[in-house]
Design a protein around this motif. Structure first.
Motif, PDB file in Angstrom:
ATOM      1  N   ARG A   1       0.936  -1.316   0.018  1.00 48.77           N
ATOM      2  CA  ARG A   1       0.186   0.134  -0.137  1.00 48.77           C
ATOM      3  C   ARG A   1       0.810   1.181  -0.055  1.00 48.77           C
ATOM      4  NH1 ARG A   1      -4.252  -0.084   4.751  1.00 48.77           N
ATOM      5  NH2 ARG A   1      -4.323  -2.181   3.715  1.00 48.77           N
ATOM      6  N   GLU A   2       1.899   1.240   0.782  1.00 46.07           N
ATOM      7  CA  GLU A   2       2.979   2.462   0.774  1.00 46.07           C
ATOM      8  C   GLU A   2       3.579   2.625  -0.550  1.00 46.07           C
ATOM      9  OE1 GLU A   2       5.699   1.211   3.581  1.00 46.07           O
ATOM     10  OE2 GLU A   2       4.543   1.874   5.332  1.00 46.07           O
ATOM     11  N   VAL A   3       3.833   1.597  -1.183  1.00 48.69           N
ATOM     12  CA  VAL A   3       4.426   1.870  -2.519  1.00 48.69           C
ATOM     13  C   VAL A   3       3.558   2.343  -3.451  1.00 48.69           C
ATOM     14  CG1 VAL A   3       5.283   0.499  -4.400  1.00 48.69           C
ATOM     15  CG2 VAL A   3       6.035  -0.226  -2.185  1.00 48.69           C
ATOM     16  N   LEU A   4       2.344   1.763  -3.599  1.00 49.78           N
ATOM     17  CA  LEU A   4       1.296   2.308  -4.568  1.00 49.78           C
ATOM     18  C   LEU A   4       0.922   3.671  -4.215  1.00 49.78           C
ATOM     19  CD1 LEU A   4      -0.959  -0.884  -4.813  1.00 49.78           C
ATOM     20  CD2 LEU A   4       0.758   0.192  -6.625  1.00 49.78           C
ATOM     21  N   THR A   5       0.960   4.292  -2.885  1.00 47.35           N
ATOM     22  CA  THR A   5       0.454   5.574  -2.445  1.00 47.35           C
ATOM     23  C   THR A   5       1.708   6.569  -2.811  1.00 47.35           C
ATOM     24  OG1 THR A   5      -0.736   4.365  -0.743  1.00 47.35           O
ATOM     25  CG2 THR A   5      -0.728   6.885  -0.826  1.00 47.35           C
ATOM     26  N   TYR A   6       2.990   6.378  -2.344  1.00 42.80           N
ATOM     27  CA  TYR A   6       3.939   7.137  -2.372  1.00 42.80           C
ATOM     28  C   TYR A   6       5.152   7.093  -3.443  1.00 42.80           C
ATOM     29  CZ  TYR A   6       1.818   8.242   2.188  1.00 42.80           C
ATOM     30  OH  TYR A   6       1.044   8.417   3.186  1.00 42.80           O
ATOM     31  N   ALA A   7       5.330   6.129  -3.927  1.00 46.39           N
ATOM     32  CA  ALA A   7       6.377   6.039  -4.640  1.00 46.39           C
ATOM     33  C   ALA A   7       6.176   6.698  -6.060  1.00 46.39           C
ATOM     34  CB  ALA A   7       6.776   4.576  -5.221  1.00 46.39           C
ATOM     35  N   ASP A   8       7.326   7.098  -6.995  1.00 43.83           N
ATOM     36  CA  ASP A   8       6.999   7.743  -8.232  1.00 43.83           C
ATOM     37  C   ASP A   8       7.254   6.289  -9.362  1.00 43.83           C
ATOM     38  OD1 ASP A   8       6.712  10.353  -7.493  1.00 43.83           O
ATOM     39  OD2 ASP A   8       8.917  10.376  -7.248  1.00 43.83           O
ATOM     40  N   ARG A   9       8.209   5.707  -8.846  1.00 38.39           N
ATOM     41  CA  ARG A   9       8.681   4.635  -9.934  1.00 38.39           C
ATOM     42  C   ARG A   9       8.706   3.356  -8.884  1.00 38.39           C
ATOM     43  NH1 ARG A   9      13.032   3.455 -13.019  1.00 38.39           N
ATOM     44  NH2 ARG A   9      14.284   4.975 -11.584  1.00 38.39           N
ATOM     45  N   ILE A  10       8.533   2.083  -9.221  1.00 39.44           N
ATOM     46  CA  ILE A  10       8.893   0.837  -8.518  1.00 39.44           C
ATOM     47  C   ILE A  10       9.900   0.004  -9.380  1.00 39.44           C
ATOM     48  CG2 ILE A  10       7.610  -1.185  -7.370  1.00 39.44           C
ATOM     49  CD1 ILE A  10       5.136   0.552  -7.497  1.00 39.44           C
ATOM     50  N   VAL A  11      10.849  -0.573  -8.422  1.00 40.31           N
ATOM     51  CA  VAL A  11      11.773  -1.641  -9.212  1.00 40.31           C
ATOM     52  C   VAL A  11      11.603  -2.791  -8.437  1.00 40.31           C
ATOM     53  CG1 VAL A  11      14.125  -2.459  -9.781  1.00 40.31           C
ATOM     54  CG2 VAL A  11      13.191   0.071 -10.505  1.00 40.31           C
ATOM     55  N   VAL A  12      11.232  -4.039  -8.962  1.00 40.52           N
ATOM     56  CA  VAL A  12      11.245  -5.270  -8.247  1.00 40.52           C
ATOM     57  C   VAL A  12      12.412  -6.129  -8.416  1.00 40.52           C
ATOM     58  CG1 VAL A  12       9.593  -7.224  -7.787  1.00 40.52           C
ATOM     59  CG2 VAL A  12       8.769  -5.025  -8.734  1.00 40.52           C
ATOM     60  N   LEU A  13      12.924  -6.702  -7.071  1.00 38.65           N
ATOM     61  CA  LEU A  13      14.061  -7.608  -7.352  1.00 38.65           C
ATOM     62  C   LEU A  13      13.341  -9.114  -6.978  1.00 38.65           C
ATOM     63  CD1 LEU A  13      17.089  -6.113  -5.336  1.00 38.65           C
ATOM     64  CD2 LEU A  13      16.857  -6.532  -7.847  1.00 38.65           C
ATOM     65  N   ARG A  14      13.940 -10.210  -7.528  1.00 35.42           N
ATOM     66  CA  ARG A  14      13.695 -11.364  -7.059  1.00 35.42           C
ATOM     67  C   ARG A  14      14.930 -12.110  -7.202  1.00 35.42           C
ATOM     68  NH1 ARG A  14       8.960 -12.922 -10.241  1.00 35.42           N
ATOM     69  NH2 ARG A  14      10.199 -14.278 -11.339  1.00 35.42           N
ATOM     70  N   ALA A  15      15.074 -12.838  -6.156  1.00 33.84           N
ATOM     71  CA  ALA A  15      16.286 -13.679  -6.145  1.00 33.84           C
ATOM     72  C   ALA A  15      17.527 -13.080  -6.836  1.00 33.84           C
ATOM     73  CB  ALA A  15      16.059 -15.111  -6.878  1.00 33.84           C
ATOM     74  N   GLY A  16      17.902 -11.815  -6.637  1.00 32.38           N
ATOM     75  CA  GLY A  16      18.955 -11.158  -6.932  1.00 32.38           C
ATOM     76  C   GLY A  16      18.902 -10.403  -8.321  1.00 32.38           C
ATOM     77  N   LYS A  17      17.978 -10.629  -8.885  1.00 34.23           N
ATOM     78  CA  LYS A  17      17.567 -10.070 -10.268  1.00 34.23           C
ATOM     79  C   LYS A  17      16.581  -9.054 -10.375  1.00 34.23           C
ATOM     80  CE  LYS A  17      19.242 -14.078 -13.108  1.00 34.23           C
ATOM     81  NZ  LYS A  17      18.446 -15.171 -13.513  1.00 34.23           N
TER      82      LYS A  17
END
Ligand code: ADP
Ligand code: MG
Lengths: 541, 394
Positions: A209-225
């Motif tokens: 919820r915080e990410v969706l409300t306050y971020a300008d852009r989102i980068v997602v990491l999974r297993a180091g990538k």
């Protein structure tokens, strides 16, 4: 609210093809990342995805094995935090790095002392601190001792510390994990003020919820990538969760109606003092039955911590009694209580739940190390312990290269899964779970929630204490609301609403008793509210 | 009974051994065994080398010959069978007392009181050693040793109880108890009216009665070595076993590294503090006992002259690792025995060897200096810190 700025602004910080290996894991695998001026970039990922590692590399605490870092387009070497600071990069860690016995000013000056002659120029430093504090709404008292400050204020000190060193790139590692919802909102206001004035921010969080409300852009990491990049406008909680975990995550907990049986935990007229000798639990009566989950909701610091500590034998009772299956346990040492079949998932896992310098094997038997098959007489049986640890790691999906690595090498979520595994695998009759998913990623939350429901269905009595309202609502069969040391209401979970509980948590009167309070409940203002099962009388307004 | 979608089968309450043992996993796949064994040695070894090098510079600056000095040091410590024999005898109390301090460190306690515990143990051992006559050595020796162990354990246990009950810091209380033990031993030996431990036949008035021959530790294989070294080696392996293979050691270490988690886990913090201090004191008492029964045959005033403090240095040098105490203790004893020949050959003051010892400790304790000098990266694998967490903590 999130502005879609960023993309056309200059890039202030860039990571290109960063790879970092630890014994047995690749923490970062060819990771690239860009941060624009004035941008608020959210970095998302499961525990152990490599977020902290990447940030520590940008801050010079670790050195990458491959890849390069560019600041304002120039390739740079960041071998120490000192060099990072010189490049304008500041970082606030998951665990704060403050000296508790020093004042706010001293902490902020530490390592960046302003001198007048041979002496510290406190006055000037203080002026600067007040200036920064005013400019961004970072409210702190420069003379206060850090040890006396609440967590939220300590965090503000950390942020000022970075800004004091002229950071224009700020890295915040899970800043909201330790905050109450109100403190978190305040923090995001500060972050907004900073980005508006040109500071660029990378923040890590698990709260979608915080990410969706306050971020300008989102980068997602999974297993180091890096597995994806998106904006709040394009994403939803479900899509982010799926991206993080790599499969669809069921955010809703699937549970059957409870089959409550005999009373397992019975608390009467319990009073407990906290460390400052203030009455923290003030006359609590509670019952939890086998096969049901009682959720204790409440804003942190309303006595939940002391309530749990008293049940677990870690804090003396001032008055009252605690019974487990008819047996008095109040005042007994923790060992006796554990042996009666009480499991405790502690609120502060770093302090109480694990020994960080011990391998997973030793941590797996932290309470049972002296019992067969883990010990014969006083001789520990390493093989039995290793086998048991391997079983826990397998059954509870703890991600680790081996059971012989130290617990400190695991990410927070995996440490928590190990604790859950250890507590749930014993034959227990009562489970006390305090903030069981704090600072844990969505995939692990889903798993931990399932395990709690499973324990309930197996006939265990579950006492769940959580500051996360969603968690309370998802898992509880009955909900007790704690406020100023008292249980001010116990509600049936089936009919309770989020708003109703939220209001009670804030110390509002129980809705049916007050017209004005009822009127402020937007969700169900006129519906008949569920009658409280028990109700204490609050002396506080 | 469970209708929730439960992925893993509920694990059994107590683990029954699976039919097939899982394949053994290496502890740290990326780090070969050899490196893991050697890496903790790098810093102490470099510290010793650096200290010796600086010592050489100092010798050279005073206008003496460093090569003559160091060849003397070597010849006097490890250069001949006789020298080795002397070094081993000299090192024995450092090994046992160093072990005492290391055990304290492992339990998060800084036992500065080894010195006092040495005296307390020795007084008891001497008392039993001369009071009983006509016993078989098979009875008398164990009895005297047990008395020494008991004396040390009591003297170490007092600060343990004080800390567990009142929170009084062991650094303060053990220093105080050192003074008391040293002065009390003085009085016990020097008192003539009544005569207590002091031997009236000794003209200086600073020696106790000699213990009976039946209480003297036997010498080994026709050498001057006495059985104390066997006791030292036995104790080292005993402590290693106790700390790492038993539930008692598990509790001691857990209380040492994380008192709060140990409370949560149902361990009694006060009980473990008392136990750790008593065990540490017991070891120190045995160190003193070995000297009295094995070397001197009697106790003298000022007999140990700081051995208990050197023991702290030995424990630090060994980074509190029980097995590493043996080489650390031998190094310490070797430096002291070799110093005599070094003094003669290069005409140096004995203080120089003290300076080298101090430098070694400085470099070991402040290992950051050595790491910086030789560009050794920090430990990343959560190595246990040497120092007691109790000091400066709560
Ligand atoms: N100092 C370290 N030594 C060994 N392994 C580490 C270390 N720090 C992190 N790791 C491992 O690297 C991976 C990434 O960890 P981390 O960056 O802390 O994850 P996150 O912050 O995303 O939860 C994990 O598997 C973790 O166990
Ligand atoms: Mg992290």
């Amino acid at each position: 609210m999130p502005s879609s700025n960023g993309a056309h602004r200059p890039i202030v910080l860039e990571a290109r093809g960063i790879t970092k290996r630890f014994p047995g894991v690749i923490a970062n695998n060819n990771v690239s990342l860009r941060l624009h001026k004035g941008e608020n970039l959210a970095l998302l990922g499961e525990n152990g995805a490599g977020k902290s590692t990447l940030m520590n590399i940008l801050y010079g605490l670790y050195q990458q094995d491959e890849g390069e870092i560019l600041v304002s387009g120039q390739p740079v070497r960041v071998d120490t935090p000192h060099e990072a600071i010189a490049l304008g990069i500041g970082m606030v860690h998951q665990h704060f790095q403050l000296v508790p016995v020093m004042t706010v000013t001293e902490n902020i000056m530490l390592g960046a002392e302003v001198l007048r002659g041979p002496f510290l120029d406190r006055r000037r430093a203080e002026q600067q601190i007040r200036e920064i504090s005013r400019q961004h709404g970072l409210d702190v008292e420069p003379h206060a001792l850090v040890a006396d400050l609440p967590v939220g204020a300590q965090q503000r000190v950390e942020i000022i510390k970075a800004l004091y060193r002229n950071a224009d790139i700020l890295i915040l590692d899970e800043p909201t994990a330790v905050l109450t919802p109100q403190e978190a909102d305040d923090l995001f206001k500060v972050m907004r003020s900073l980005t508006d004035q040109g500071t660029s921010i990378i923040f890590i969080t698990h709260k979608l919820r915080e990410v969706l409300t306050y971020a300008d852009r989102i980068v997602v990491l999974r297993a180091g990538k890096v597995v994806g990049e998106t904006t709040p406008a394009e994403a939803s909680e479900a899509s982010l969760a799926a991206m993080m975990v790599g499969r669809d995550v069921i955010l809703q907990v699937d549970k059957q109606p409870p089959h409550p049986r005999e009373v397992v935990l019975k608390i009467s007229d319990l009073r407990v003092y906290d460390d400052r000798q203030i009455l923290a639990v003030d006359g609590v009566d509670l019952e939890v039955r086998a096969g049901e989950t009682l959720g204790v909701a409440g804003v942190q610091g309303n006595g939940q911590t002391e309530l749990v500590a008293a049940i677990a034998g870690l804090r003396p009772l001032a008055t009252g009694s605690i019974e487990v299956l008819g047996q008095q346990i109040g005042g007994n040492p923790p060992r006796t209580i554990t042996e009666l079949g009480v499991a405790h998932v502690p609120e502060d896992r770093q302090r109480d739940g694990i020994v960080k310098v011990y391998p997973l094997t030793d941590n797996s038997v932290l309470e049972t190390y002296y019992q067969p098959p883990f010990a014969q007489w006083i001789v520990r049986q390493e093989q039995a312990v290793t086998r048991y640890a391997e079983q826990l790691v397998r059954d509870f999906d703890v991600r680790t290269p081996s059971v012989h690595v130290n617990a400190s090498a695991l990410s927070g979520g995996n440490q928590q899964k190990l604790i859950i595994a250890r507590e749930f695998t014993r034959p227990i009759k009562l489970l006390i779970a305090a903030q069981p998913t704090r600072g844990v990623d969505v995939g692990s939350i889903e798993f931990i929630h399932k395990q709690i429901v499973r324990k309930r269905d197996e006939g265990c009595a579950v006492l769940l204490v959580s500051a996360e309202l969603d968690e309370i609502l998802a898992l509880s069969d009955r909900i007790a609301v704690m406020y100023h040391g008292k249980i001010i209401a116990v509600l049936e979970a089936g009919t309770a609403t989020r708003e109703q509980i939220g209001l009670l948590m804030a110390g509002g009167q129980h809705p049916p008793l007050s017209d004005s309070a009822a009127a402020t409940i937007p969700a169900a203002p006129f519906e008949p509210l569920p009658a409280p099962i028990e109700q204490g009388v609050s002396t506080h307004e | 009974m469970s209708d929730a979608p439960t992925p893993p089968a509920p694990p059994p309450a107590t683990p029954s051994p699976p039919p097939v043992a899982p394949p053994p996993q290496p502890a740290q796949p990326a780090q070969p065994l050899l490196l893991r064994l050697i890496s903790p040695l790098i810093v102490p070894v470099l510290a010793v080398i650096t200290a010796l090098a600086i010592g050489a510079v100092i010798i050279w600056l005073t206008g003496k010959d460093p090569i003559a000095a160091f060849s003397g040091l070597w010849a006097g410590s490890f250069g001949s069978p006789r020298a080795i024999e002397r070094t081993i005898i000299r090192s024995t109390p450092f090994i046992i007392a160093g072990l005492a301090v290391a055990l304290g460190f492992k339990a998060g306690l800084f036992n500065i009181g080894a010195e006092g515990q040495l005296y307390a143990g020795s007084v008891m051992a001497v008392l039993v050693g001369f009071s009983f006559t006509g016993l078989s050595p098979l009875i008398h020796i164990p009895l005297a040793i047990a008395a020494g162990a008991l004396g040390g354990a009591l003297w170490g246990g007092i600060p343990g109880v004080l800390k567990a009950r009142t929170g009084a810091h062991e650094v303060i209380t053990t220093i105080m108890l050192n003074f008391i033990a040293i002065r009390m031993t003085d009085w016990l030996i020097k008192s003539r009216n009544p005569t207590l431990l002091g031997d009236p036949l000794d003209s200086s008035g600073s020696r106790s009665f000699f213990v009976e021959e039946s209480a003297r530790l036997p010498t080994l294989f026709g050498t001057n070595l006495h059985a104390g070294i066997l006791m030292a080696i036995g104790l080292v392996f005993f402590v290693q076993w106790l700390l790492y293979r038993t539930t008692i050691g598990f509790e001691l270490r857990t209380v040492g590294v994380n008192p709060s988690a140990s409370r949560y886990a149902g361990m009694s913090v006060p009980r473990n503090i008392i136990l750790a201090m008593a065990l540490s004191g017991m070891l120190a008492g045995l160190a003193g006992t070995g000297e009295v029964l094995g070397v001197e045959g009697a106790l003298k005033t000022e007999f140990f002259s700081g051995l208990g403090f050197d023991a702290i240095a030995v424990a630090l040098l060994a980074r509190s690792n029980p097995l590493a105490i043996i080489p650390a203790g031998l190094l310490w004893g070797g430096l002291l025995t070799g110093a005599q020949l070094m003094q003669v050959r290069a005409e140096l003051p004995i203080d120089l060897i003290k300076i080298v010892q101090a430098l070694i400790i400085m470099f070991v304790a402040a290992d950051q200096i050595v790491r910086w000098m030789y560009r050794i990266p920090k430990d990343t694998g959560g190595g246990q810190s040497v120092f007691s967490s109790g000091w400066g903590g709560k």
